[in-house]
Scaffold this motif. Sequence first.
Motif, PDB file in Angstrom:
ATOM      1  N   LYS A 150       0.834  -1.207   0.000  1.00 32.40           N
ATOM      2  CA  LYS A 150       0.000   0.000   0.000  1.00 32.40           C
ATOM      3  C   LYS A 150       0.871   1.260   0.000  1.00 32.40           C
ATOM      4  CE  LYS A 150      -3.975  -2.149   2.271  1.00 32.40           C
ATOM      5  NZ  LYS A 150      -4.868  -2.157   3.468  1.00 32.40           N
ATOM      6  N   ALA A 151       2.005   1.177   0.675  1.00 28.38           N
ATOM      7  CA  ALA A 151       2.981   2.268   0.677  1.00 28.38           C
ATOM      8  C   ALA A 151       4.370   1.637   0.633  1.00 28.38           C
ATOM      9  CB  ALA A 151       2.828   3.148   1.916  1.00 28.38           C
ATOM     10  N   ALA A 152       5.246   2.222  -0.174  1.00 24.72           N
ATOM     11  CA  ALA A 152       6.547   1.596  -0.392  1.00 24.72           C
ATOM     12  C   ALA A 152       7.380   1.532   0.884  1.00 24.72           C
ATOM     13  CB  ALA A 152       7.311   2.360  -1.468  1.00 24.72           C
ATOM     14  N   GLY A 153       7.348   2.609   1.699  1.00 26.83           N
ATOM     15  CA  GLY A 153       8.184   2.656   2.901  1.00 26.83           C
ATOM     16  C   GLY A 153       7.943   1.502   3.858  1.00 26.83           C
ATOM     17  N   PRO A 154       6.709   1.318   4.340  1.00 25.60           N
ATOM     18  CA  PRO A 154       6.442   0.186   5.237  1.00 25.60           C
ATOM     19  C   PRO A 154       6.719  -1.156   4.576  1.00 25.60           C
ATOM     20  CG  PRO A 154       4.673   1.807   5.347  1.00 25.60           C
ATOM     21  CD  PRO A 154       5.548   2.207   4.221  1.00 25.60           C
ATOM     22  N   GLY A 155       6.465  -1.248   3.276  1.00 25.48           N
ATOM     23  CA  GLY A 155       6.756  -2.499   2.583  1.00 25.48           C
ATOM     24  C   GLY A 155       8.236  -2.825   2.594  1.00 25.48           C
ATOM     25  N   VAL A 156       9.071  -1.796   2.457  1.00 31.57           N
ATOM     26  CA  VAL A 156      10.527  -2.008   2.475  1.00 31.57           C
ATOM     27  C   VAL A 156      10.973  -2.486   3.851  1.00 31.57           C
ATOM     28  CG1 VAL A 156      12.764  -0.842   2.347  1.00 31.57           C
ATOM     29  CG2 VAL A 156      10.999  -0.378   0.633  1.00 31.57           C
ATOM     30  N   ILE A 157      10.468  -1.875   4.897  1.00 33.43           N
ATOM     31  CA  ILE A 157      10.865  -2.266   6.257  1.00 33.43           C
ATOM     32  C   ILE A 157      10.575  -3.745   6.483  1.00 33.43           C
ATOM     33  CG2 ILE A 157      10.488  -1.885   8.713  1.00 33.43           C
ATOM     34  CD1 ILE A 157      11.909   0.391   7.245  1.00 33.43           C
ATOM     35  N   GLU A 216      32.414   2.885   5.278  1.00 32.32           N
ATOM     36  CA  GLU A 216      32.979   1.734   5.971  1.00 32.32           C
ATOM     37  C   GLU A 216      32.357   1.650   7.361  1.00 32.32           C
ATOM     38  OE1 GLU A 216      34.950  -0.448   4.702  1.00 32.32           O
ATOM     39  OE2 GLU A 216      35.345   0.539   2.796  1.00 32.32           O
ATOM     40  N   SER A 217      31.189   1.026   7.447  1.00 41.06           N
ATOM     41  CA  SER A 217      30.481   0.983   8.732  1.00 41.06           C
ATOM     42  C   SER A 217      30.347  -0.416   9.296  1.00 41.06           C
ATOM     43  CB  SER A 217      29.080   1.574   8.551  1.00 41.06           C
ATOM     44  OG  SER A 217      28.313   0.742   7.684  1.00 41.06           O
ATOM     45  N   GLY A 218      30.494  -1.443   8.456  1.00 42.94           N
ATOM     46  CA  GLY A 218      30.309  -2.807   8.929  1.00 42.94           C
ATOM     47  C   GLY A 218      28.860  -3.252   8.997  1.00 42.94           C
ATOM     48  N   GLU A 219      27.922  -2.379   8.638  1.00 42.73           N
ATOM     49  CA  GLU A 219      26.509  -2.749   8.671  1.00 42.73           C
ATOM     50  C   GLU A 219      26.187  -3.657   7.487  1.00 42.73           C
ATOM     51  OE1 GLU A 219      24.895  -2.083  11.178  1.00 42.73           O
ATOM     52  OE2 GLU A 219      25.903  -0.375  12.097  1.00 42.73           O
ATOM     53  N   ARG A 220      25.251  -4.574   7.711  1.00 40.60           N
ATOM     54  CA  ARG A 220      24.855  -5.485   6.637  1.00 40.60           C
ATOM     55  C   ARG A 220      23.977  -4.802   5.606  1.00 40.60           C
ATOM     56  NH1 ARG A 220      22.041 -10.660   8.784  1.00 40.60           N
ATOM     57  NH2 ARG A 220      21.888 -10.965   6.511  1.00 40.60           N
ATOM     58  N   VAL A 221      23.230  -3.795   6.006  1.00 38.22           N
ATOM     59  CA  VAL A 221      22.282  -3.140   5.109  1.00 38.22           C
ATOM     60  C   VAL A 221      22.915  -1.864   4.553  1.00 38.22           C
ATOM     61  CG1 VAL A 221      19.990  -2.112   4.874  1.00 38.22           C
ATOM     62  CG2 VAL A 221      20.340  -4.061   6.416  1.00 38.22           C
ATOM     63  N   SER A 222      22.905  -1.747   3.227  1.00 35.67           N
ATOM     64  CA  SER A 222      23.422  -0.546   2.562  1.00 35.67           C
ATOM     65  C   SER A 222      22.287   0.128   1.811  1.00 35.67           C
ATOM     66  CB  SER A 222      24.539  -0.902   1.575  1.00 35.67           C
ATOM     67  OG  SER A 222      25.657  -1.456   2.232  1.00 35.67           O
ATOM     68  N   LEU A 223      22.197   1.440   1.963  1.00 37.79           N
ATOM     69  CA  LEU A 223      21.257   2.230   1.179  1.00 37.79           C
ATOM     70  C   LEU A 223      21.968   2.710  -0.074  1.00 37.79           C
ATOM     71  CD1 LEU A 223      19.367   4.325   3.854  1.00 37.79           C
ATOM     72  CD2 LEU A 223      18.295   3.003   2.043  1.00 37.79           C
ATOM     73  N   VAL A 224      21.369   2.459  -1.225  1.00 32.15           N
ATOM     74  CA  VAL A 224      22.059   2.725  -2.486  1.00 32.15           C
ATOM     75  C   VAL A 224      21.187   3.608  -3.377  1.00 32.15           C
ATOM     76  CG1 VAL A 224      23.221   1.694  -4.470  1.00 32.15           C
ATOM     77  CG2 VAL A 224      23.073   0.412  -2.305  1.00 32.15           C
ATOM     78  N   PRO A 225      21.581   4.864  -3.607  1.00 30.27           N
ATOM     79  CA  PRO A 225      20.897   5.636  -4.657  1.00 30.27           C
ATOM     80  C   PRO A 225      21.062   4.922  -5.995  1.00 30.27           C
ATOM     81  CG  PRO A 225      22.331   7.046  -3.318  1.00 30.27           C
ATOM     82  CD  PRO A 225      22.659   5.635  -2.960  1.00 30.27           C
ATOM     83  N   ALA A 277      14.488   9.385  -3.178  1.00 27.69           N
ATOM     84  CA  ALA A 277      13.755   8.649  -2.144  1.00 27.69           C
ATOM     85  C   ALA A 277      14.659   8.139  -1.028  1.00 27.69           C
ATOM     86  CB  ALA A 277      13.010   7.471  -2.777  1.00 27.69           C
ATOM     87  N   VAL A 278      15.970   8.196  -1.227  1.00 29.10           N
ATOM     88  CA  VAL A 278      16.893   7.590  -0.255  1.00 29.10           C
ATOM     89  C   VAL A 278      16.836   8.254   1.118  1.00 29.10           C
ATOM     90  CG1 VAL A 278      19.344   7.215   0.244  1.00 29.10           C
ATOM     91  CG2 VAL A 278      18.417   6.614  -1.998  1.00 29.10           C
ATOM     92  N   PRO A 279      16.844   9.593   1.254  1.00 31.33           N
ATOM     93  CA  PRO A 279      16.781  10.180   2.593  1.00 31.33           C
ATOM     94  C   PRO A 279      15.563   9.728   3.393  1.00 31.33           C
ATOM     95  CG  PRO A 279      17.400  11.841   0.985  1.00 31.33           C
ATOM     96  CD  PRO A 279      17.000  10.628   0.206  1.00 31.33           C
ATOM     97  N   GLY A 280      14.398   9.642   2.723  1.00 38.95           N
ATOM     98  CA  GLY A 280      13.200   9.185   3.427  1.00 38.95           C
ATOM     99  C   GLY A 280      13.313   7.736   3.867  1.00 38.95           C
ATOM    100  N   LEU A 281      13.886   6.892   3.037  1.00 37.86           N
ATOM    101  CA  LEU A 281      14.086   5.491   3.416  1.00 37.86           C
ATOM    102  C   LEU A 281      15.053   5.367   4.586  1.00 37.86           C
ATOM    103  CD1 LEU A 281      14.294   3.734  -0.062  1.00 37.86           C
ATOM    104  CD2 LEU A 281      12.531   3.394   1.679  1.00 37.86           C
ATOM    105  N   ARG A 282      16.053   6.224   4.599  1.00 38.47           N
ATOM    106  CA  ARG A 282      17.013   6.171   5.703  1.00 38.47           C
ATOM    107  C   ARG A 282      16.338   6.513   7.023  1.00 38.47           C
ATOM    108  NH1 ARG A 282      23.143   8.630   5.611  1.00 38.47           N
ATOM    109  NH2 ARG A 282      23.898   7.416   7.382  1.00 38.47           N
ATOM    110  N   ARG A 283      15.483   7.521   7.004  1.00 35.82           N
ATOM    111  CA  ARG A 283      14.754   7.871   8.229  1.00 35.82           C
ATOM    112  C   ARG A 283      13.825   6.738   8.650  1.00 35.82           C
ATOM    113  NH1 ARG A 283      14.625  12.885   5.484  1.00 35.82           N
ATOM    114  NH2 ARG A 283      12.537  12.416   4.671  1.00 35.82           N
ATOM    115  N   ALA A 284      13.179   6.107   7.669  1.00 36.22           N
ATOM    116  CA  ALA A 284      12.259   5.016   7.995  1.00 36.22           C
ATOM    117  C   ALA A 284      13.012   3.835   8.602  1.00 36.22           C
ATOM    118  CB  ALA A 284      11.511   4.577   6.739  1.00 36.22           C
ATOM    119  N   LEU A 285      14.180   3.512   8.080  1.00 34.95           N
ATOM    120  CA  LEU A 285      14.970   2.414   8.644  1.00 34.95           C
ATOM    121  C   LEU A 285      15.453   2.764  10.041  1.00 34.95           C
ATOM    122  CD1 LEU A 285      17.020   1.431   5.460  1.00 34.95           C
ATOM    123  CD2 LEU A 285      15.342  -0.009   6.620  1.00 34.95           C
ATOM    124  N   ASP A 286      15.886   3.996  10.240  1.00 29.73           N
ATOM    125  CA  ASP A 286      16.311   4.422  11.577  1.00 29.73           C
ATOM    126  C   ASP A 286      15.163   4.311  12.572  1.00 29.73           C
ATOM    127  OD1 ASP A 286      18.867   4.950  10.773  1.00 29.73           O
ATOM    128  OD2 ASP A 286      18.565   7.110  10.495  1.00 29.73           O
TER     129      ASP A 286
END
Length: 640
Positions: free
Chosen positions: A520-527, A569-578, A548-557
Amino acid sequence: MLGDVGADAFASESLGAALAKRLAQLRDDPSTALFFGRLDQSDSDEVFHVGRRHVRDDSGDPVVIDWRAPLSRPFYRASPAEPMGVRRRRRFGFAGGDLTSFEDERLDADSGASQQTSQILLDEIERPRVGPMRDIVATIQPDQDGIVRADLDESICVQGAPGTGKTAVGLHRAAYLLYTYPERLKRGGVLVIGPNRAFLSYVANVLPALGEIEVEQVSVDELPAAVRVRGVDPPQAAVIKGDARMAEVIRRAVYAGLRRPDQPIEVRVGSRRYRVAPDRLRRWVDDLRRGDVRYGAARERLQTLVAHEVRSQMEAHGAMPTDRAVDRMVRSPDVQAAVGVVWPAIDPVRLVMRLLGDPEFLPATARGLLDDDEQEAIRWPVSPRGPGSARWTLADSFLVDEAVGLVERTPSYGHVIVDEAQDLSPMQCRAIARRSATGSLTVLGDLAQGTAPWAADDWSMTLRHLGKEGARIEPLTRGYRVPAQVVALTNRMLPHISAGAAPVESIRGGRDALRIVAAKAAGPGVIGQVRVVLDAEGSVGVIAADGAVPGLRRALDDAGIAAAMVGQESGERVSLVPASLAKGLEFDSVIVVEPADIVAAEVRGLRRLYVALTRAVSRLVVVHARPLPPELGEDLRYQQ
């Protein structure tokens, strides 16, 4: 201590640096096996193990053969039809440095064997990819090996579909050439050019892992170093400045200051003045102008000619000037000033600044090349006070690099490897050509992934601008990275983005490798989908339209999911990619967010979507709230 073995402090420091460098070359990851294959010879009992390094025992006999050595070639190229003197090939499987499996392949004529895809190869390809790109020395395939081991003098263009390993092939070719031609490449060196810093960060560890630490790696944007880029061109201006016609505009600007002498020039030596006749000057200027000599070198040559003419006149008057005196005369302010009247010195930075800022200079140099609208598009609205105050753009920096290359020689490398070459502008190609003028090129790319305004539809024009028209074009169409389900989806797009592009064939089946999720909305679907894929091993890339990347970053946070921007170089498994930075990267799991937004974001958005959809190694999830682009097909079954 190292300080005790050198003859002096400098020698000790040099020795220490050399030993540290050698240790870095030999350092092995303890989780990486020393060998990965074995070859049993047909005509003897000899057995050779193949690995990343050449290893000898205490008596000096080889225990492991370097993968680049000629003896190792059958490991990659031998087949039942052409065994190359090998009766059995053995592959070893390792996990964390521990031997987990092996498989034998009989290659002798009596075995009746047929070549099959190795399960160890498949397991290695599907191993989770947390972290940067790994080497592929254990899994190089015959079609790839032929490119890797091509002769240093040969320039090659690799047309590689997604997942065919073209980037890895290029990097391993660099390692092979450095091993095979050490003396030739010690002088010229090897340069790797990538599309951006995120890509270079991803591939940075491959060559050091193979023992090669002297390869220079830069992004294409970093090639010109004469000016600091601080501005951004409007799209139309960037396209015009990247056009090949600008090379002729710059050439005209460089030579615009030449004057055909009609008066003699005077040179003072001591208390006497000597004159050089205008007809002699004109002959020299004409000869130098017609010759294949750079502007700055030609100016120095003209100074030398003037100095030697003065020497002749001095000798005619009884003086005997020495060679050292003539050399001083060549560099004297008097000779430089005299020559400067007809062949003025040029500062390439100030020249381009004048070209773009002077309302009269650009029309004079661009006449017949750029129309009035094009000239107006690239002209600076306000002329800067000096080079330091100019807001140079990236396209401007390549114009300056062109001017620098006309004035003085650009250092050339023994071999240059350029990735994602389908997106290079003609002026970027020319900058690369200057750096490979005396060496060879490995050009890597995929025409279907071209997203720049000047993206190539075939390789001929790009190779011409790179100065390698005769380069051999090698297609790679066998996919090793992208699962077959994903390949089937993206092959549907090829007729719409690259006419005549050959469909990719994947060796990997992949179960549940593709999911299309209507939300129904991309943001919640991505989470929700990020939480699902995090249950599996490996890296996760969330690719979305740049905006759309800044909004996705806030949603993941907000959801408590740790994620980092790609290239950090953060060691996190999830990468946000424009989406604009996805090219060349790969992740075990990829979540592509709202394909329609990626397509709508730019003129070549459909190609950008093709790039995004082909970054997955194990699984691809497409999350959308808007209708999917019709080029993906109307028969997809969406899942909630």
